[in-house]
Each structure stands twice: as C-alpha cells, then as structure tokens.
Design an enzyme around this catalytic site. Structure first.
Site, PDB file in Angstrom:
ATOM      1  N   LYS A  71      36.868  34.139  42.670  1.00  0.00           N
ATOM      2  CA  LYS A  71      37.586  35.410  42.602  1.00  0.00           C
ATOM      3  C   LYS A  71      38.633  35.472  41.487  1.00  0.00           C
ATOM      4  CE  LYS A  71      36.833  36.704  47.392  1.00  0.00           C
ATOM      5  NZ  LYS A  71      37.399  37.267  48.617  1.00  0.00           N
ATOM      6  N   ASP A 107      38.782  43.655  49.122  1.00  0.00           N
ATOM      7  CA  ASP A 107      39.314  42.867  50.241  1.00  0.00           C
ATOM      8  C   ASP A 107      40.622  43.465  50.744  1.00  0.00           C
ATOM      9  OD1 ASP A 107      37.311  40.882  50.240  1.00  0.00           O
ATOM     10  OD2 ASP A 107      38.345  39.745  48.681  1.00  0.00           O
ATOM     11  N   GLY A 130      46.556  29.214  53.266  1.00  0.00           N
ATOM     12  CA  GLY A 130      45.769  29.508  52.077  1.00  0.00           C
ATOM     13  C   GLY A 130      46.582  30.177  50.991  1.00  0.00           C
ATOM     14  N   SER A 131      46.136  30.022  49.731  1.00  0.00           N
ATOM     15  CA  SER A 131      46.840  30.662  48.611  1.00  0.00           C
ATOM     16  C   SER A 131      45.896  31.035  47.481  1.00  0.00           C
ATOM     17  CB  SER A 131      47.938  29.722  48.073  1.00  0.00           C
ATOM     18  OG  SER A 131      47.369  28.510  47.594  1.00  0.00           O
ATOM     19  N   GLY A 132      44.583  31.130  47.775  1.00  0.00           N
ATOM     20  CA  GLY A 132      43.606  31.484  46.756  1.00  0.00           C
ATOM     21  C   GLY A 132      43.463  32.978  46.577  1.00  0.00           C
ATOM     22  N   MET A 134      41.474  35.249  47.978  1.00  0.00           N
ATOM     23  CA  MET A 134      41.451  36.057  49.189  1.00  0.00           C
ATOM     24  C   MET A 134      42.833  36.116  49.824  1.00  0.00           C
ATOM     25  SD  MET A 134      39.612  37.958  51.084  1.00  0.00           S
ATOM     26  CE  MET A 134      39.600  38.685  52.718  1.00  0.00           C
TER      27      MET A 134
END
Length: 282
Positions: A71, A107, A130-132, A134
C-alpha cells in the site's frame, strides 16, 4: 443479469496482495454479473511490484486493489494520487484511465462508515496494533470520527511514533498488560497462513474490552474475533471492511453505485450470511 461471454472487449480488474484470496474476486464478479457488465476480476500476488504495476498500465487493466504489503510501496510507481490517498500516504486502489494510473484509498471511508454505523462511542479509549498502510487509514478514520484517546502499539521505531504523533495519540513499542475499551488489530496476526493461530490481544484484554475490531478479512472469524464473540463482546470484522471498501472500488471502476440490498446480497455470496447479516443490521 448474467454475463454472456468473455471476449476481447472485456474489461479486466485485479488485486495485488501478499496472500491473495477468493472473496474479492467473488464479490466483484457477482456484481459484474448482477449489472450485466462485461468485466472480469482476478486476484494475483507478485514478488516484482514494479513489473506488476507496469503490466496494469501496458495491458489496460481498468483497476487494481492493493493490499498488504504494497500500500505504501506502490505510491512512487503511480502518475498521481487522489486526495483520499494523499491525506494518509497509503493506496489501496489503482484506477487506470487510458494509461494514467491514479491511487485512491477506500479503506478510510469503509472504516469510518463502520464506526459510525455501529455507533461506536468516540469517547472510549482505543488500543491499536500496527502502523502500516492500513493502520494509517484506520487511525485517520478514528480521528475523524472523534476519538481523542488512543494508543498505537507498533515495534517499528519510525512508523509507530510518527503515526501516533500525526494524529495526537500515544505510542508504545510493546503491548501493555492493560487493554482498552476498543481493541483494534491492524496486523497480520490471525491471518490465514503462518500466523493463523495468533491472538492479537490477550484473553484478559479481550475480556475487559467493549468492542473488538479486526481488519484481517481472511478468515473473517480470526482467533481475536472468535475470542471476543465467546466473551460476548461487540465486534467489527475485517470482512465487513473489505466489503465496504470493495464497493467503493467497484464504483471507481464502473461508475455504478450498488443499492444497499445489492451490497448485502454480494456480501452474502462472497463472505457468507453472517457478514451480510451484520452489514444489513448496521
């Protein structure tokens, strides 16, 4: 209306993911058949993202869904970004207009709508893993729906604190013992494959929460979601996210917005009646 043929004029859409599944293809192709569109959807994986994006351009692929871990990496390969992607520096959709590739992010709107439709109280604190790419969409949606108290747990010493600082939340490198009223998993923990049995949060954290939200869509019933259901908690599943963001992709590819009852029917076909029932209720 069912399609009658697949030929040279058929428009092709696709997805790129590290772990491609069938649900997206089932949903899009069901919608194409329902509206009598000469479109075809197929999921792919790749170890050469640049070549894959070049193929989208060269072969006239109409649109492409982008999933983990592509992404953010795909952004420099595109000709432009829609404000939906620019705002969070993450792309989950490519639209090809005569060779010009534009990145979008659907998203964000899916997560925002699910939080609002499920009437999640923004006064509640959240704990997010999480930190990506998404995670960027989820955190932006949390901020824009009014959440002011939250902690992002991410081991990455760059993306974790940067994401937290951008939206005014706290950051921790390691999972704390205590949880929060809203638990959100935006990592591959629980996804089909090597981490399928992993529980994103501890049993004690799940027992103390009010809402469990897992963006993992394969399977819809992750260990986290199953544990939360057994504990009698409210849930939002990744399958719900994937349906709503895919509907926005369908609109971008075809210019047609499906009616709410058609969305529910497509969700039932692609993800099962349980997911459709939750969308119908919301």
């Amino acid at each position: 209306m069912e399609r009658t043929t697949i030929g040279r004029d058929t428009r092709v859409c696709m997805s790129l993911s590290a772990r491609p599944g069938n649900a997206g293809s089932r949903l899009h192709n069901w919608l194409y058949d329902h509206y009598g569109l000469d479109y075809l959807y197929k999921s792919f994986s790749t170890t050469d993202l640049g070549a894959a994006v070049g193929g989208i351009r060269a072969l006239g692929i109409r649109g492409c869904a982008i999933s983990m871990p592509f992404k953010e990496a795909v952004i420099p390969m595109l000709d432009g970004l829609d404000p939906s992607a620019t705002a969070i520096d993450s792309v989950n959709t490519i639209v090809n207009d005569d060779g010009a590739l534009t990145g979008f992010n659907t998203d964000y709107s899916a997560v925002r709508d699910l939080l609002e439709n499920n009437r999640v109280d923004p006064a509640l604190p959240f704990l997010l893993r999480g930190s990506g790419g998404m995670a960027k969409a989820v955190v932006a949606a949390l901020r824009d729906t009014g959440f002011t108290r939250g902690t992002i747990v991410a081991r990455n010493p760059e993306s974790g604190p940067a994401l937290a600082a951008q939206y005014g939340y706290d950051w921790l490198a390691d999972m704390p013992e205590e949880g929060a009223a809203v638990l959100i998993n935006v990592t591959p923990l629980g996804m089909e494959g090597g981490q399928a049995d992993a529980l994103a949060f501890s049993p004690d954290q799940i027992a103390a929460c009010e809402l469990a939200f897992d963006v993992v869509a394969q399977p819809a019933a992750t260990p986290f979601i199953l544990a939360a259901q057994e504990a009698g908690k409210r849930i939002i599943s990744g399958a719900e996210v994937i349906v709503l963001q895919a509907i926005e992709q369908f609109v971008l590819y075809t210019g047609i917005r499906p009616e709410p009852d058609v969305v529910v029917q497509a969700a039932a076909f692609a993800h099962g009646e349980a997911v459709a029932a939750r969308l119908r209720k919301a």
